[in-house]
Design an enzyme around this catalytic site. Structure first.
Site, PDB file in Angstrom:
ATOM      1  N   LYS A 116      48.489 -29.077  11.590  1.00 38.30           N
ATOM      2  CA  LYS A 116      49.353 -30.150  11.565  1.00 38.30           C
ATOM      3  C   LYS A 116      50.840 -29.560  11.689  1.00 38.30           C
ATOM      4  O   LYS A 116      51.718 -30.423  11.978  1.00 38.30           O
ATOM      5  CB  LYS A 116      49.100 -30.507   9.868  1.00 38.30           C
ATOM      6  CG  LYS A 116      47.967 -31.593   9.873  1.00 38.30           C
ATOM      7  CD  LYS A 116      47.830 -32.497   8.912  1.00 38.30           C
ATOM      8  CE  LYS A 116      46.679 -33.643   8.710  1.00 38.30           C
ATOM      9  NZ  LYS A 116      46.676 -34.414   7.732  1.00 38.30           N
ATOM     10  N   LYS A 200      38.005 -33.306  17.830  1.00 38.44           N
ATOM     11  CA  LYS A 200      37.438 -34.303  17.018  1.00 38.44           C
ATOM     12  C   LYS A 200      37.987 -35.612  17.409  1.00 38.44           C
ATOM     13  O   LYS A 200      39.428 -35.884  17.186  1.00 38.44           O
ATOM     14  CB  LYS A 200      37.796 -33.813  15.408  1.00 38.44           C
ATOM     15  CG  LYS A 200      37.506 -34.559  14.346  1.00 38.44           C
ATOM     16  CD  LYS A 200      38.050 -33.878  13.020  1.00 38.44           C
ATOM     17  CE  LYS A 200      39.596 -34.433  12.617  1.00 38.44           C
ATOM     18  NZ  LYS A 200      39.936 -33.998  11.213  1.00 38.44           N
ATOM     19  N   LYS A 203      42.373 -40.050  13.759  1.00 39.90           N
ATOM     20  CA  LYS A 203      43.219 -41.242  13.454  1.00 39.90           C
ATOM     21  C   LYS A 203      44.591 -40.741  14.388  1.00 39.90           C
ATOM     22  O   LYS A 203      45.245 -41.856  14.922  1.00 39.90           O
ATOM     23  CB  LYS A 203      43.799 -41.322  12.217  1.00 39.90           C
ATOM     24  CG  LYS A 203      42.524 -41.702  11.116  1.00 39.90           C
ATOM     25  CD  LYS A 203      43.197 -41.640   9.826  1.00 39.90           C
ATOM     26  CE  LYS A 203      42.284 -41.584   8.928  1.00 39.90           C
ATOM     27  NZ  LYS A 203      42.274 -40.681   7.506  1.00 39.90           N
TER      28      LYS A 203
HETATM   29  P1  TYM Z   1      40.305 -37.703   6.235  1.00 42.02           P
HETATM   30  O1  TYM Z   1      41.072 -38.943   5.588  1.00 42.02           O
HETATM   31  O2  TYM Z   1      41.013 -37.138   7.313  1.00 42.02           O
HETATM   32  O3  TYM Z   1      38.820 -38.290   6.612  1.00 42.02           O
HETATM   33  C1  TYM Z   1      38.051 -38.964   5.716  1.00 42.02           C
HETATM   34  C2  TYM Z   1      36.474 -38.557   6.117  1.00 42.02           C
HETATM   35  O4  TYM Z   1      36.073 -38.526   7.104  1.00 42.02           O
HETATM   36  C3  TYM Z   1      35.620 -37.469   7.776  1.00 42.02           C
HETATM   37  N1  TYM Z   1      35.808 -37.234   9.135  1.00 42.02           N
HETATM   38  C4  TYM Z   1      34.843 -37.114  10.115  1.00 42.02           C
HETATM   39  N2  TYM Z   1      33.782 -36.960  10.166  1.00 42.02           N
HETATM   40  C5  TYM Z   1      32.995 -36.726  11.066  1.00 42.02           C
HETATM   41  N3  TYM Z   1      33.731 -36.757  12.636  1.00 42.02           N
HETATM   42  C6  TYM Z   1      35.075 -37.061  12.710  1.00 42.02           C
HETATM   43  N4  TYM Z   1      35.536 -37.291  13.877  1.00 42.02           N
HETATM   44  C7  TYM Z   1      35.699 -37.152  11.330  1.00 42.02           C
HETATM   45  N5  TYM Z   1      37.028 -37.262  11.203  1.00 42.02           N
HETATM   46  C8  TYM Z   1      37.150 -37.526   9.799  1.00 42.02           C
HETATM   47  C9  TYM Z   1      36.148 -36.250   6.947  1.00 42.02           C
HETATM   48  O5  TYM Z   1      35.552 -35.246   7.070  1.00 42.02           O
HETATM   49  C10 TYM Z   1      36.333 -36.980   5.500  1.00 42.02           C
HETATM   50  O6  TYM Z   1      35.339 -36.763   4.823  1.00 42.02           O
HETATM   51  N6  TYM Z   1      41.371 -34.099   3.164  1.00 42.02           N
HETATM   52  C11 TYM Z   1      40.720 -35.344   3.232  1.00 42.02           C
HETATM   53  C12 TYM Z   1      40.770 -36.229   2.216  1.00 42.02           C
HETATM   54  C13 TYM Z   1      40.642 -36.014   0.898  1.00 42.02           C
HETATM   55  C14 TYM Z   1      39.381 -35.671  -0.057  1.00 42.02           C
HETATM   56  C15 TYM Z   1      39.674 -35.201  -1.321  1.00 42.02           C
HETATM   57  C16 TYM Z   1      37.813 -35.677   0.546  1.00 42.02           C
HETATM   58  C17 TYM Z   1      41.544 -35.725  -0.052  1.00 42.02           C
HETATM   59  N7  TYM Z   1      40.975 -35.472  -1.321  1.00 42.02           N
HETATM   60  C18 TYM Z   1      38.782 -34.879  -2.211  1.00 42.02           C
HETATM   61  C19 TYM Z   1      37.288 -35.172  -0.540  1.00 42.02           C
HETATM   62  C20 TYM Z   1      37.414 -34.699  -1.716  1.00 42.02           C
HETATM   63  C21 TYM Z   1      41.077 -35.950   4.487  1.00 42.02           C
HETATM   64  O7  TYM Z   1      41.818 -35.503   5.137  1.00 42.02           O
HETATM   65  O8  TYM Z   1      39.941 -36.878   4.983  1.00 42.02           O
END
Ligand code: TYM
Length: 336
Positions: A116, A200, A203
């Site tokens: 990032k 991957k 978004k």
């Molecule tokens: P975020 O918002 O990027 O993504 C949400 C969830 O989607 C999963 N994910 C994917 N899984 C498979 N293939 C992909 N291409 C893909 N893109 C996203 C992510 O692994 C995630 O599970 N840091 C976290 C948010 C967060 C969080 C937490 C998660 C903040 N606090 C506490 C669990 C527990 C995040 O950026 O997710």
């Protein structure tokens, strides 16, 4: 299983844009399945989202959209706690304490921070650096046993465990040690971009054709799948290293239809990509149609969403406060 024997699940999704098929297949799809046998707490992590610049009105809209999508994907606010992170101040409060138990070196090693920082070179803020500490606070506040996430979050789960272990070493019995709960390889653990299948699906993909959004219209979904990057061999077999594009499509088709990888390979044996790609598109259109329609209905019921996030925050705040009080006592703060 009795109520107090049930384990606790916590997970979160950032409202930093529109949710993707990767978010759904990697994480959200599993949330409702878990709510039958666990105490489940699912959060919309708006505080994480501001580590990169957001437009205020768009962030507010996206936050409600993620909440609506949680419900549209099958989460029941009567069974799971659904809330917005910034509504429960204990997240920021515990994050501060945990910052003081996180080493600069270990936070510097996070690959998401490095990625990032490279992408947003004009805004390498301290929040981006301490992002995993806030995530650790999210998880540890609720004494979560399991954290369902895609494999891209595994490093963040590991640092959360390291922080919890260090804190528990000094103050035994403070936090439950959480574990990551990942889909199996080939079952959604990592969904890749349709435009660049070694990356991957995200978004923030610079090529919008690579990314299927949960709110995409059927014609957009079909167009993106028809243009998906594959290879010149024209055989539909799983080979993630040699044929990453086709393997990604096989995985998506299998998940969307409930078939096994072997069943998909059989179904398309001897057929070409011209037949396969639209079939994947159609399966995804049907998978997402009810989610999109239900999300639209929910977004029109602002009062209902408000009731869900208000009650969710009350329940979450009660649980979070118990852990925060314990932590404050252990580190030596005078009780209020
Ligand atoms: P975020 O918002 O990027 O993504 C949400 C969830 O989607 C999963 N994910 C994917 N899984 C498979 N293939 C992909 N291409 C893909 N893109 C996203 C992510 O692994 C995630 O599970 N840091 C976290 C948010 C967060 C969080 C937490 C998660 C903040 N606090 C506490 C669990 C527990 C995040 O950026 O997710």
């Amino acid at each position: 299983m009795s109520e107090n024997q049930k384990k606790t699940i916590f997970s979160g999704v950032q409202p930093s844009g529109k949710l993707t098929l990767g978010n759904y297949l990697g994480a959200i799809r599993n949330f409702p399945i878990l709510q039958q046998s666990y105490h489940c707490i699912y959060c919309v992590v708006d505080m994480h989202a501001i580590t990169v610049r957001q437009e205020a009105a768009a962030l507010r809209r996206a936050t409600l959209e993620v909440l609506a999508q949680y419900i549209a994907c099958g989460l029941d606010p009567e069974k799971s706690i659904l809330f917005i992170q910034s509504h429960v101040p204990a997240h920021a409060e515990l994050a501060w304490v945990l910052n003081c138990f996180t080493m600069f070196g270990e936070a510097s090693r996070m690959t998401q921070f490095k990625d990032k920082s490279a992408k947003h070179a004009d805004n390498i803020n301290v929040g981006l650096f301490t992002y995993p500490v806030l995530m650790a606070a999210d998880i540890l506040l609720y004494q979560a046993d399991l954290v369902p996430v895609g494999v891209d979050q595994s490093q963040h789960i590991e640092i959360c465990r390291d922080i919890a272990g260090r804190f528990n070493g000094l103050y035994p019995g403070t936090f439950v040690m959480p574990e990551g709960y990942y889909p199996k390889a080939g079952e959604g653990a990592k969904i890749n971009s349709l435009a660049d299948p070694r990356m991957k699906m995200s978004k923030s993909d610079p090529n919008p054709g690579g990314c299927i959004l949960l709110m995409d219209k059927p014609e957009d979904i079909m167009r993106k799948f028809k243009r998906a990057v594959t290879d010149s061999e024209a055989s539909i077999v799983m080979d993630p290293v040699g044929k990453p594009g086709v393997s990604n499509l096989i995985q998506i088709y299998a998940l969307a239809t409930g078939k096994t990888i072997a069943e998909v390979e059989n179904e398309f044996a001897g057929k070409g990509y011209g037949e396969f790609k639209p079939a994947v598109g159609e399966a995804v259109v049907e998978l997402l149609r009810p989610i999109r329609e239900r999300t639209e209905q929910l977004l029109a019921s602002k009062d209902y969403l408000e009731q869900v996030y208000t009650q969710g925050a009350q329940k979450a705040a009660y649980l979070a406060r118990k852990t925060l009080d314990k932590v404050y006592r252990k580190v030596g703060f005078v009780a209020r």
